[in-house]
Design an enzyme around this catalytic site. Structure first.
Site, PDB file in Angstrom:
ATOM      1  N   GLU A 425      -1.494   1.314   4.722  1.00  0.00           N
ATOM      2  CA  GLU A 425      -1.382  -0.147   4.626  1.00  0.00           C
ATOM      3  C   GLU A 425      -0.923  -0.563   3.233  1.00  0.00           C
ATOM      4  O   GLU A 425      -0.165  -1.524   3.088  1.00  0.00           O
ATOM      5  CB  GLU A 425      -2.718  -0.813   4.972  1.00  0.00           C
ATOM      6  CG  GLU A 425      -3.169  -0.640   6.424  1.00  0.00           C
ATOM      7  CD  GLU A 425      -2.118  -1.073   7.438  1.00  0.00           C
ATOM      8  OE1 GLU A 425      -1.382  -2.039   7.163  1.00  0.00           O
ATOM      9  OE2 GLU A 425      -2.013  -0.431   8.498  1.00  0.00           O
ATOM     10  N   HIS A 428       2.834  -0.496   3.002  1.00  0.00           N
ATOM     11  CA  HIS A 428       3.459  -1.723   3.518  1.00  0.00           C
ATOM     12  C   HIS A 428       3.328  -2.835   2.483  1.00  0.00           C
ATOM     13  O   HIS A 428       4.269  -3.560   2.195  1.00  0.00           O
ATOM     14  CB  HIS A 428       2.751  -2.199   4.791  1.00  0.00           C
ATOM     15  CG  HIS A 428       2.983  -1.344   5.996  1.00  0.00           C
ATOM     16  ND1 HIS A 428       4.229  -0.995   6.434  1.00  0.00           N
ATOM     17  CD2 HIS A 428       2.106  -0.797   6.886  1.00  0.00           C
ATOM     18  CE1 HIS A 428       4.106  -0.257   7.536  1.00  0.00           C
ATOM     19  NE2 HIS A 428       2.826  -0.126   7.832  1.00  0.00           N
TER      20      HIS A 428
HETATM   21 ZN    ZN Z   1       2.043   0.648   9.622  1.00  0.00          ZN
END
Ligand code: ZN
Ligand code: ADP
Length: 605
Positions: A425, A428
């Site tokens: 995460e 991202h």
């Molecule tokens: Zn992802």
């Protein structure tokens, strides 16, 4: 005080039906189960054992029952197919049979019962027919034998926000509603518009009902609740009239809150069901919309509804003047879970070795309901062993019991998985932050959702852009690849967790090439003219508008875009490795971090 007003119509209906069937079966059994045969009767007559006899013809007049009294006092019954023959036989043997009237019992089974059953069938058919002729009609009113079951809590203010642990943002969003309900006049005199409907969205057990009750409790107004599935009955038209009844009850109690649990049972997207779209659910939904449109803004009724499936809701219910306020109720993070545990430990005696913070740490993905269940199971365990306190080991046992439900099992994750998700995460998030046309990051979470996703990174909602530029699309692809890149950098290994990301990136790259003419090598040509229409067999029916040769070229272009994005994104993440580690560690500790905390990490870099 809770009160419930359900007419027992439905249960009576079934009871009557059941009894009729039972009578029928008994009758039939009685007719067939005699062990006395015609042959035996003949024998008994020959041996002179018969002393008396009654013949009861059935409705046909030809067949019937013969009851014979034997010398030893026994009475035997036998069914004969020809009563006259039996009569002759008996007379020949010197027994004078008494001929009775036609049997009543056979009259019931042969005539009355079929008529009643036929009547039932007719009622069913009629209700179905009347249904399509709209719910308002006299006829469907007639069929509304049942009153709804509304649970009503009068405004006693017993449950308040203090009983709802965590959920700070959610409570904040709802405090305006509380304020309004306390004094509706204040808002209308200022011309402020208060929403009529609030949609609470979140997984089961995250506290949606509790929140709605607390809003009513804070404002000290009545709370009328019903489940969406209660509307949907087998009789067409009942649901719609129940909606009317519900709003009538509410109007008597203004200001108040109407709470509809599982609204998706009623408010599913219309026109997707079988039966030509004239079904019961649709009528119920229409009635709900009519009622919501019908009462004036600021009249003092707030309709709150809960669902865990916003995606399947009919968009009509989300229009202004209906459920135009949406509150997402999240699964609790570590701190939230600790607070919830504290609430449910309030009236329980805990041993000294119990550390609620530790329990909060090991229960990632648990909802409020799961945690309540956990404490309750632990208390039961303690009571069973006769211990005066709940000990840590009892909580551990309860954890195994509660956490091992098939669905929840998938939510209990290992430290290793947690670490992978945290880095994924963060990958991202860094790209969201660095790239100019995407983001900024609103929140990052690694709380398992129980339905696949191990975590999420949420950007602030898009500005409404009419056109996507090529560079924005490339940045989107980079962001999407970021999770997998971070995993690769840190673990040198790749998990299956990123597969949906890869699919998404590939799809986007492909549409750049085939739809938007964004590839230099392919040029400004549209090779994909499907309108994202959804029907079965679309892909089968979809005629290819290009040759194999072009197809190969498209694939090469798509791969080139992905490879290029991957490389650029990887460089950016490598450049921010410090943030990558710090953010992932922070995520593992807190499970969820917001925008400020995340951006602060870049500051000290
Ligand atoms: Zn992802
Ligand atoms: P939902 O309506 O979202 O399915 P509920 O409101 O019925 O969930 O929650 C079920 C139970 O779980 C509540 O009665 C309460 O005991 C517990 N619970 C859920 N969330 C919380 C919370 N935030 N604080 C305290 N208890 C909670």
């Amino acid at each position: 005080m809770e009160k419930s007003a359900r007419s027992p119509f439905r249960s009576y209906l079934w009871l009557i039906f059941f009894i009729l069937v039972l009578v029928w079966i008994l009758q039939t059994l009685k007719g067939n189960s005699t062990s006395y045969s015609y042959g035996q009767l003949q024998n008994d007559l020959i041996e002179g054992k018969v002393v008396g006899c009654e013949i009861t013809p059935d409705t046909t007049g030809k067949c019937g029952y013969v009851a014979v009294e034997l010398k030893n006092g026994a009475v035997q019954r036998v069914y004969v197919t020809d009563v006259n023959e039996a009569d002759n036989l008996l007379r020949a043997a010197g027994v004078d049979p008494v001929i009775k009237d036609k049997a009543v019992s056979t009259w019931i089974t042969n005539i009355l019962l079929p008529i009643i059953l036929l009547a039932f069938v007719i009622v069913f058919l009629m209700s179905a027919l009347l249904g399509s002729a709209q719910g308002q009609s006299q006829g469907s009113r007639m069929l509304n034998f049942g009153k709804i079951r509304i649970n009503i809590i009068n405004g006693d203010g017993k449950i308040t926000f203090a009983d709802v642990a965590g959920l700070k943002e959610e409570k904040e969003e709802l405090s305006e509603i509380v304020d309004f309900l306390k004094d509706p006049g204040k808002y209308s005199s200022l011309g402020a518009r208060i929403p009529k409907g609030v949609l609470l969205e979140g997984a089961p057990g995250t506290g949606k009902t509790l929140l709605a009750k607390a809003v009513a409790g804070e404002a000290k107004v009545p709370f009328l609740s019903i489940s969406g599935s209660d509307f949907v009955e087998m009789f067409v038209g009942v649901g719609a009239s129940r909606v009317r009844d519900l709003f009538e009850e509410a109007k008597k109690r203004m200001p108040c809150i109407i709470f509809i649990d599982e609204i998706d049972a009623v408010a599913r997207r219309r026109g997707t069901g079988l039966g030509g779209g004239h079904d019961e659910r649709e009528q119920t939904l229409n009635q709900l919309l009519v009622e919501m449109d019908g009462f004036k803004e600021n009249s003092g009724i707030i309709v709150m509804a809960a669902t865990n499936r916003v995606d399947i809701l009919d968009p009509a219910i989300l229009r202004p003047g209906r459920f135009d306020r949406k509150v997402t109720v999240q699964r609790p993070d570590v701190a939230g879970r600790e607070e919830i545990l504290k609430v449910h430990a309030r009236n329980k005696k805990l041993a000294e070795d119990v550390n609620l913070e530790n329990i909060a740490r090991t229960t990632a993905g648990f909802t409020g309901a799961d945690l309540e269940n956990l404490m309750n199971e632990a208390a039961i365990g303690a009571a069973r062993t006769g211990s005066p306190f709940i000990t840590a080991s009892q909580i551990k046992d309860a954890f195994v019991k509660v956490g091992m439900g098939t669905e929840k099992k998938s939510r209990i994750i290992s430290e290793k998985e947690k670490k992978i998700t945290a880095y994924h995460e963060t990958g991202h998030a860094i790209l969201f932050h660095v790239l100019p046309d995407v983001g900024p990051v609103y929140s990052i979470s690694i709380i398992p959702t129980g339905v696949g996703a191990a975590g999420y990174t949420m950007p602030l909602p898009d500005r409404d852009e009419m056109f996507l530029s090529k560079s924005k699309m490339l940045q989107d692809i980079m962001v999407t690849l970021g999770g997998r890149i971070a995993e690769e950098i840190i673990f040198g290994d790749i998990t299956t967790g990123a597969s949906s990301d890869i699919k998404k990136a590939t799809k986007e790259a492909r549409s750049m090439v085939t739809k938007f003419g964004m590839s230099d090598n392919i040029g400004v040509v549209c090779y994909d003219d499907d309108d994202d229409e959804v029907f079965i067999g679309r892909d089968l029916a979809h005629a290819k508008s290009h040759s194999e040769e072009v197809a190969g070229e498209i694939d090469r272009e798509v791969k080139a875009i992905i490879d290029d994005c991957y490389k650029k994104a990887k460089d950016i993440i490598l450049e921010h490795q410090g943030v990558l580690h710090k953010c992932a560690e922070l995520l593992m500790e807190k499970e969820k971090i917001g925008r400020e905390e995340f951006e602060a990490l870049f500051g000290v870099n």
